[in-house]
Design a protein around this motif. Sequence first.
Motif, PDB file in Angstrom:
ATOM      1  N   SER A  91      48.294  48.004  32.235  1.00  0.00           N
ATOM      2  CA  SER A  91      47.224  48.933  32.584  1.00  0.00           C
ATOM      3  C   SER A  91      46.145  48.246  33.417  1.00  0.00           C
ATOM      4  CB  SER A  91      46.622  49.555  31.332  1.00  0.00           C
ATOM      5  OG  SER A  91      45.999  48.560  30.545  1.00  0.00           O
ATOM      6  N   SER A  92      45.880  46.957  33.164  1.00  0.00           N
ATOM      7  CA  SER A  92      44.873  46.255  33.973  1.00  0.00           C
ATOM      8  C   SER A  92      45.370  46.042  35.400  1.00  0.00           C
ATOM      9  CB  SER A  92      44.505  44.919  33.328  1.00  0.00           C
ATOM     10  OG  SER A  92      45.601  44.026  33.401  1.00  0.00           O
ATOM     11  N   GLN A  93      46.655  45.810  35.576  1.00  0.00           N
ATOM     12  CA  GLN A  93      47.201  45.667  36.932  1.00  0.00           C
ATOM     13  C   GLN A  93      47.179  46.987  37.676  1.00  0.00           C
ATOM     14  OE1 GLN A  93      51.073  43.947  36.458  1.00  0.00           O
ATOM     15  NE2 GLN A  93      50.279  41.890  36.141  1.00  0.00           N
ATOM     16  N   THR A  94      47.450  48.079  36.996  1.00  0.00           N
ATOM     17  CA  THR A  94      47.422  49.396  37.626  1.00  0.00           C
ATOM     18  C   THR A  94      46.002  49.739  38.043  1.00  0.00           C
ATOM     19  OG1 THR A  94      49.258  50.068  36.236  1.00  0.00           O
ATOM     20  CG2 THR A  94      48.037  51.820  37.309  1.00  0.00           C
ATOM     21  N   ALA A  95      45.022  49.428  37.204  1.00  0.00           N
ATOM     22  CA  ALA A  95      43.635  49.737  37.536  1.00  0.00           C
ATOM     23  C   ALA A  95      43.172  48.936  38.741  1.00  0.00           C
ATOM     24  CB  ALA A  95      42.745  49.451  36.331  1.00  0.00           C
ATOM     25  N   VAL A  96      43.554  47.680  38.844  1.00  0.00           N
ATOM     26  CA  VAL A  96      43.175  46.856  39.988  1.00  0.00           C
ATOM     27  C   VAL A  96      43.832  47.378  41.256  1.00  0.00           C
ATOM     28  CG1 VAL A  96      43.379  44.549  40.993  1.00  0.00           C
ATOM     29  CG2 VAL A  96      42.699  44.795  38.618  1.00  0.00           C
ATOM     30  N   GLY A  97      45.076  47.791  41.157  1.00  0.00           N
ATOM     31  CA  GLY A  97      45.793  48.297  42.320  1.00  0.00           C
ATOM     32  C   GLY A  97      45.219  49.593  42.845  1.00  0.00           C
ATOM     33  N   GLU A  98      44.701  50.450  41.959  1.00  0.00           N
ATOM     34  CA  GLU A  98      44.129  51.719  42.393  1.00  0.00           C
ATOM     35  C   GLU A  98      42.749  51.526  42.993  1.00  0.00           C
ATOM     36  OE1 GLU A  98      44.259  54.060  38.892  1.00  0.00           O
ATOM     37  OE2 GLU A  98      46.400  54.461  39.037  1.00  0.00           O
ATOM     38  N   ALA A  99      42.017  50.499  42.550  1.00  0.00           N
ATOM     39  CA  ALA A  99      40.650  50.294  43.034  1.00  0.00           C
ATOM     40  C   ALA A  99      40.630  49.765  44.471  1.00  0.00           C
ATOM     41  CB  ALA A  99      39.914  49.327  42.114  1.00  0.00           C
ATOM     42  N   ILE A 100      41.622  49.019  44.863  1.00  0.00           N
ATOM     43  CA  ILE A 100      41.649  48.445  46.201  1.00  0.00           C
ATOM     44  C   ILE A 100      42.349  49.415  47.143  1.00  0.00           C
ATOM     45  CG2 ILE A 100      42.486  46.536  47.614  1.00  0.00           C
ATOM     46  CD1 ILE A 100      42.436  44.811  45.098  1.00  0.00           C
ATOM     47  N   ALA A 101      41.627  49.849  48.157  1.00  0.00           N
ATOM     48  CA  ALA A 101      42.212  50.772  49.126  1.00  0.00           C
ATOM     49  C   ALA A 101      42.591  49.996  50.381  1.00  0.00           C
ATOM     50  CB  ALA A 101      41.214  51.866  49.471  1.00  0.00           C
ATOM     51  N   ALA A 102      43.641  50.422  51.018  1.00  0.00           N
ATOM     52  CA  ALA A 102      44.074  49.767  52.252  1.00  0.00           C
ATOM     53  C   ALA A 102      43.097  50.106  53.373  1.00  0.00           C
ATOM     54  CB  ALA A 102      45.475  50.226  52.619  1.00  0.00           C
ATOM     55  N   PRO A 103      42.758  49.128  54.216  1.00  0.00           N
ATOM     56  CA  PRO A 103      41.817  49.415  55.300  1.00  0.00           C
ATOM     57  C   PRO A 103      42.450  50.364  56.327  1.00  0.00           C
ATOM     58  CG  PRO A 103      42.709  47.212  55.523  1.00  0.00           C
ATOM     59  CD  PRO A 103      43.199  47.746  54.217  1.00  0.00           C
ATOM     60  N   ASP A 104      41.605  51.194  56.920  1.00  0.00           N
ATOM     61  CA  ASP A 104      42.076  52.142  57.923  1.00  0.00           C
ATOM     62  C   ASP A 104      41.868  51.518  59.298  1.00  0.00           C
ATOM     63  OD1 ASP A 104      43.072  54.365  59.131  1.00  0.00           O
ATOM     64  OD2 ASP A 104      41.204  55.506  59.010  1.00  0.00           O
ATOM     65  N   ASP A 105      42.902  50.868  59.811  1.00  0.00           N
ATOM     66  CA  ASP A 105      42.832  50.187  61.102  1.00  0.00           C
ATOM     67  C   ASP A 105      43.606  50.927  62.178  1.00  0.00           C
ATOM     68  OD1 ASP A 105      41.357  48.213  59.902  1.00  0.00           O
ATOM     69  OD2 ASP A 105      43.075  46.906  59.549  1.00  0.00           O
ATOM     70  N   GLN A 106      43.752  52.226  62.049  1.00  0.00           N
ATOM     71  CA  GLN A 106      44.585  52.966  62.979  1.00  0.00           C
ATOM     72  C   GLN A 106      44.037  52.907  64.410  1.00  0.00           C
ATOM     73  OE1 GLN A 106      45.398  56.951  61.780  1.00  0.00           O
ATOM     74  NE2 GLN A 106      46.968  57.247  63.327  1.00  0.00           N
ATOM     75  N   ALA A 107      42.736  53.048  64.580  1.00  0.00           N
ATOM     76  CA  ALA A 107      42.147  53.007  65.924  1.00  0.00           C
ATOM     77  C   ALA A 107      42.307  51.616  66.534  1.00  0.00           C
ATOM     78  CB  ALA A 107      40.677  53.401  65.865  1.00  0.00           C
ATOM     79  N   LEU A 108      42.094  50.584  65.736  1.00  0.00           N
ATOM     80  CA  LEU A 108      42.243  49.220  66.223  1.00  0.00           C
ATOM     81  C   LEU A 108      43.684  48.929  66.617  1.00  0.00           C
ATOM     82  CD1 LEU A 108      41.067  46.365  66.649  1.00  0.00           C
ATOM     83  CD2 LEU A 108      41.619  45.901  64.261  1.00  0.00           C
ATOM     84  N   LEU A 109      44.620  49.409  65.823  1.00  0.00           N
ATOM     85  CA  LEU A 109      46.030  49.174  66.127  1.00  0.00           C
ATOM     86  C   LEU A 109      46.462  49.923  67.398  1.00  0.00           C
ATOM     87  CD1 LEU A 109      47.568  49.290  62.551  1.00  0.00           C
ATOM     88  CD2 LEU A 109      47.225  47.292  63.997  1.00  0.00           C
ATOM     89  N   LYS A 110      45.956  51.130  67.608  1.00  0.00           N
ATOM     90  CA  LYS A 110      46.293  51.865  68.835  1.00  0.00           C
ATOM     91  C   LYS A 110      45.731  51.157  70.064  1.00  0.00           C
ATOM     92  CE  LYS A 110      47.079  56.457  67.035  1.00  0.00           C
ATOM     93  NZ  LYS A 110      46.737  57.873  67.104  1.00  0.00           N
TER      94      LYS A 110
END
Length: 127
Positions: A91-110
């Motif tokens: 449960s502690s690993q699941t909570a850590v995984g949900e708290a971290i969001a992936a950065p939105d680099d779509q504009a930079l990648l384009k």
Amino acid sequence: MTGHACVGIFSRLRPGLFGAALGMSLIQLSGCTTANVEEVVPTAPPSGLPSGQARVTGTFPNLNIAPTVAAPQLSDAEKDAKLTELRAAQSSQTAVGEAIAAPDDQALLKKLATTHDKKTLSEIEGK
């Protein structure tokens, strides 16, 4: 006008090409053979007995002897404690995984894709 049948670009090279082709085929075929099977697969049995024969001891095996255990068995209390510990870690690993969001680099990648695209095309075309 009479001409020779062997006149042409390959007329002088024909014996050499034939010899090279024959040599290459013999080299390839030699890889499919072995000198001796015993060198590749040892055939001596590890027990010193002829292969496929049982050792005669004069007694019957006793199947009533209980096997010895490698480790002591867990009690119900120990099992419940381990399960509680594992569920808490999960449960502690699941909570850590949900708290971290992936950065939105779509504009930079384009933007990177368009600049890299132009650079690569200019390198290919030699400009």
